[in-house]
Design a protein around this motif. Structure first.
Motif, PDB file in Angstrom:
ATOM      1  N   ILE A 179     -64.790 129.754  64.131  1.00 40.60           N
ATOM      2  CA  ILE A 179     -64.350 127.911  63.378  1.00 40.60           C
ATOM      3  C   ILE A 179     -65.235 126.892  64.552  1.00 40.60           C
ATOM      4  N   ASP A 180     -65.721 125.175  63.790  1.00 42.18           N
ATOM      5  CA  ASP A 180     -66.682 125.012  64.293  1.00 42.18           C
ATOM      6  C   ASP A 180     -66.274 123.518  64.869  1.00 42.18           C
ATOM      7  N   LYS A 196     -57.359 123.262  57.707  1.00 40.12           N
ATOM      8  CA  LYS A 196     -57.175 124.076  56.769  1.00 40.12           C
ATOM      9  C   LYS A 196     -58.160 125.484  57.283  1.00 40.12           C
ATOM     10  N   ARG A 197     -59.244 125.347  57.956  1.00 40.55           N
ATOM     11  CA  ARG A 197     -60.059 126.692  57.790  1.00 40.55           C
ATOM     12  C   ARG A 197     -59.606 128.110  58.617  1.00 40.55           C
ATOM     13  N   PHE A 198     -58.134 127.500  59.898  1.00 35.68           N
ATOM     14  CA  PHE A 198     -57.134 128.369  60.600  1.00 35.68           C
ATOM     15  C   PHE A 198     -56.410 129.300  59.373  1.00 35.68           C
ATOM     16  N   PRO A 199     -56.651 130.622  59.443  1.00 33.84           N
ATOM     17  CA  PRO A 199     -54.999 131.240  58.523  1.00 33.84           C
ATOM     18  C   PRO A 199     -54.017 130.874  58.638  1.00 33.84           C
ATOM     19  N   THR A 200     -53.252 130.562  57.613  1.00 32.58           N
ATOM     20  CA  THR A 200     -51.718 130.350  57.541  1.00 32.58           C
ATOM     21  C   THR A 200     -50.844 131.410  56.936  1.00 32.58           C
ATOM     22  N   GLY A 201     -51.944 132.745  57.017  1.00 32.82           N
ATOM     23  CA  GLY A 201     -50.060 133.454  56.788  1.00 32.82           C
ATOM     24  C   GLY A 201     -49.566 134.170  58.307  1.00 32.82           C
ATOM     25  N   GLY A 292     -50.464 127.943  72.558  1.00 34.65           N
ATOM     26  CA  GLY A 292     -51.532 128.677  72.324  1.00 34.65           C
ATOM     27  C   GLY A 292     -51.834 128.758  70.801  1.00 34.65           C
ATOM     28  N   ARG A 293     -50.570 128.342  70.457  1.00 32.46           N
ATOM     29  CA  ARG A 293     -50.468 128.703  68.680  1.00 32.46           C
ATOM     30  C   ARG A 293     -50.855 127.635  67.781  1.00 32.46           C
ATOM     31  N   VAL A 294     -51.808 126.200  68.268  1.00 32.95           N
ATOM     32  CA  VAL A 294     -51.864 125.154  67.203  1.00 32.95           C
ATOM     33  C   VAL A 294     -53.574 125.695  67.583  1.00 32.95           C
ATOM     34  N   GLY A 295     -54.339 124.693  66.949  1.00 31.10           N
ATOM     35  CA  GLY A 295     -56.096 124.482  66.951  1.00 31.10           C
ATOM     36  C   GLY A 295     -56.273 123.027  67.645  1.00 31.10           C
ATOM     37  N   MET A 296     -55.608 122.303  67.027  1.00 27.64           N
ATOM     38  CA  MET A 296     -55.054 120.611  67.092  1.00 27.64           C
ATOM     39  C   MET A 296     -54.415 119.693  67.486  1.00 27.64           C
TER      40      MET A 296
END
Length: 495
Positions: A179-180, A196-201, A292-296
């Protein structure tokens, strides 16, 4: 209390005075006579806690003027005007405090600074800055510009530190999912689109999220209110009498925030997970960004230290590469931020008999030497003197500095009854959750928030008015309650 300086310093005073008198015909402002290192006297400094003051400022200033005794005038006494129900008028208490104590050095927020400067209560620093050749070029330009703007074109104070937030992101997680990376000055919509580009499942205990609210926030209202502040939206009218959620702009912001949460990309901690005692291991594991489970995540400067300490203090937390970009901005005003603010502005009392000593203190704590010392032991404060800031980890700490503080901020919350904010938060979260769950439309939820909230606001104002009337009728009883409240304080209050 008036200071008495050593006789040998008087010669310097007379010499400077003679020079000044000789130049009176030019209309130049009288310069402040300089002090030597052996000058003696007492300097009254306004601050919120004596111990912290000497730890942060006083002990270091004493190395420059060891014979000047500093008397800390604690602003804690301001809060003795608060009754047991929490009715408190900060502006009134602040002015009462200053008028009574008459400190030589005043410490205030930007609103008080602007008001006192306009009323001629602060000493104009422009001439003494020129006289001493004090370097303001190495300070964050936007902060100096704001102080000058709020001073009607003149500089009446300086701030050694400021407060700001940035967007932290997990570089490894972005790279893993191809992801950019985030960029400076994204809008909230761009931030949500990226999340929203990260997987949500996946399993709830293991899945990842694109975005987490600030580490100290946990509700939908926290998110949507932050979005509204970015766009200069206030939920109260200017006079503080009416809620303003029934507007197109609030509907748009509400929809944006709720849709982001419904997408599953935004992590909102459950309230029970934020409460109760916990070990450091539990504390870090509940912060999904640190885990380490969240992008931002949005965070202040102290969060940098938490990230560094987590892997050292926890057996389960692993280090990862992270960096920073600016917090989301209003696309219509992308250069400014409502989250870059000044809380500790120091000024010289225009009525002080110790103006030179007061200026020496302000000059020192805003100078390069003091900043160098502070930069060696980072405690979460951002230094206004950015010329000495070093970044040994090659991270984009400029994200904290890049945006300019807004010249005007929405302070209608100050006119809100003290017991109303919690009521509004609960009401807002209940109605917003109904939309997230598909049980109500945005229009229905905001209509309910507006109508029910307005009734609660009126009720809270009536209760506050009644409490103030009782306070005026029974001043002795109120004073006893206030003194008891003041004595029970255990946490330092900042103005």
């Amino acid at each position: 209390m008036f200071s008495r300086w050593k006789l040998k310093g008087l010669l310097a005073v007379l010499l400077v005075a003679a020079v000044v008198l000789g130049g009176c015909g030019t209309g130049a402002k009288e310069a402040l006579p300089k002090l030597d290192a052996e000058a003696e006297g007492t300097l009254r400094v306004m601050f919120w806690d004596e111990n912290y003051f000497f730890q942060k400022y006083g002990n270091l200033f004493a190395t420059q003027f060891p014979n000047i005794e500093i008397e800390v005038v604690s602003t804690r006494s301001m809060y003795s005007d608060m009754d047991e129900s929490g009715v408190f008028d900060y502006k009134k208490a602040f002015r009462k405090f200053v008028d009574k104590e008459q400190p030589d050095v005043l410490m205030m927020n930007i609103e008080s600074y602007e008001e006192l400067a306009a009323e001629g209560m602060l000493y104009d620093l422009e001439s003494v800055i020129a006289q001493d050749k004090f370097d303001t070029a190495g300070m964050l330009p936007s902060v100096v510009e704001l102080l000058r703007e709020k001073g009607g074109g003149k500089l009446y104070g300086l701030a050694p530190t400021f407060y700001s937030n940035a967007l932290y992101y997990n570089v490894d997680l972005f790279n893993e999912h191809q992801i950019d990376l985030p960029r400076d000055q994204m809008s909230w919509q761009e931030l949500f689109d990226l999340a929203k580009r990260f997987p949500t499942g996946g399993d709830e205990k293991e899945r990842i999220y694109g975005l987490q609210l600030r580490s100290y926030q946990s509700s939908i209202f926290d998110l949507i209110n932050s979005m509204g502040q970015t766009e200069d939206l206030a939920f109260l009218s200017g006079d503080g009498e009416k809620l303003t959620f029934d507007s197109d702009n609030w509907r748009r912001v509400f929809d944006m925030g709720v849709n982001a949460i419904k997408s599953g990309a935004v992590y909102t901690p459950k309230q029970q997970d934020m409460m109760g005692g916990m070990t450091m291991e539990e504390y870090y594991s509940r912060d999904l960004f640190i885990s380490g489970r969240v992008g931002m995540i949005l965070g202040a400067t102290y969060y940098m230290r938490e990230l560094e300490q987590a892997s050292e203090m926890s057996k389960t937390i692993k280090k990862f590469q992270w960096d920073l970009v600016t917090i989301p901005v209003n696309p219509a005003d992308p250069e400014t931020s409502s989250e870059l603010s000044l809380s500790d502005i120091f000024s010289v009392n225009a009525n002080s008999a110790n103006q030179r000593a007061a200026w020496e203190f302000i000059k020192y704590i805003n100078g390069e030497q003091f900043a160098k010392i502070q930069s060696r032991s980072f405690d979460g404060d951002l230094l206004t003197r950015t010329s000495i800031m070093k970044n040994t980890d090659n991270r984009n700490i400029e994200a904290f500095y890049k945006l300019k503080p807004k010249s005007t901020t929405n302070n209608t919350w100050e006119k809100m009854p003290s017991n109303f904010y919690g009521t509004l938060t609960n009401l807002f979260n209940e109605e917003a959750q109904q939309v997230v769950d598909g049980k109500k439309t945005t229009e229905e939820a905001l209509s309910a928030i507006q109508e029910k909230g307005q009734l609660e606001l009126i009720k809270a104002k009536e209760e506050e008015k009644k409490q103030k009337e009782q306070q005026e009728q029974n001043p002795e009883q109120t004073e006893e309650v206030s003194e008891g409240s003041a004595q029970s304080e255990t946490v330092a209050d900042a103005p």
